[in-house]
Motif scaffolding. Sequence first.
Motif, PDB file in Angstrom:
ATOM      1  N   THR A  74       0.831  -1.202   0.000  1.00 44.92           N
ATOM      2  CA  THR A  74       0.000   0.000   0.000  1.00 44.92           C
ATOM      3  C   THR A  74       0.864   1.249   0.000  1.00 44.92           C
ATOM      4  N   GLU A  75       1.944   1.228   0.750  1.00 43.61           N
ATOM      5  CA  GLU A  75       2.842   2.376   0.803  1.00 43.61           C
ATOM      6  C   GLU A  75       3.487   2.615  -0.559  1.00 43.61           C
ATOM      7  N   SER A 112      -7.501   3.898  -0.108  1.00 46.73           N
ATOM      8  CA  SER A 112      -8.548   4.180   0.882  1.00 46.73           C
ATOM      9  C   SER A 112      -9.318   2.913   1.244  1.00 46.73           C
ATOM     10  N   THR A 114      -8.169  -0.161   1.030  1.00 47.38           N
ATOM     11  CA  THR A 114      -7.258  -1.055   1.757  1.00 47.38           C
ATOM     12  C   THR A 114      -7.119  -0.623   3.212  1.00 47.38           C
ATOM     13  N   ARG A 115      -6.993   0.662   3.411  1.00 51.41           N
ATOM     14  CA  ARG A 115      -6.820   1.194   4.773  1.00 51.41           C
ATOM     15  C   ARG A 115      -8.154   1.404   5.485  1.00 51.41           C
TER      16      ARG A 115
END
Length: 134
Positions: A74-75, A112, A114-115
Amino acid sequence: MAIRYEKDYLLRLMQNFFLALDRIVNARKNQDYEQVYSELEVTFLAFFEKNLAFFEELDPDAIIALFDEDPYPTEKVEMVAMLLFEAGIVAPQREVMERRLATVNSLIDHISATRKSISIDHMSKQQYIRKILG
């Protein structure tokens, strides 16, 4: 102990990335577009061993899939989105700008989801993108 090294690695990675991003943003604010593109190329190569053109050829799903096996998927997707956003803002042709920003918009949606949250920065970028794309 391994978790600490992973956190240290991620912290150093993000610090170095944001230093590079800061150089890009400052060059853009100074309207030094040659410097923006130079910094973008250097940053893409330094962090992903791929250039801007490589990422432009990929659709958002392919960019996401590229980092499936990465310890920080994700990062990394977010880093690519930030760079493509800057590349989109300074694109000399409207078609290129729209394509880059549409990709960024899709990547932000993925991040968004994923988090399970959205940051103020992401909301701001998406509002800007929607305004540009119509």
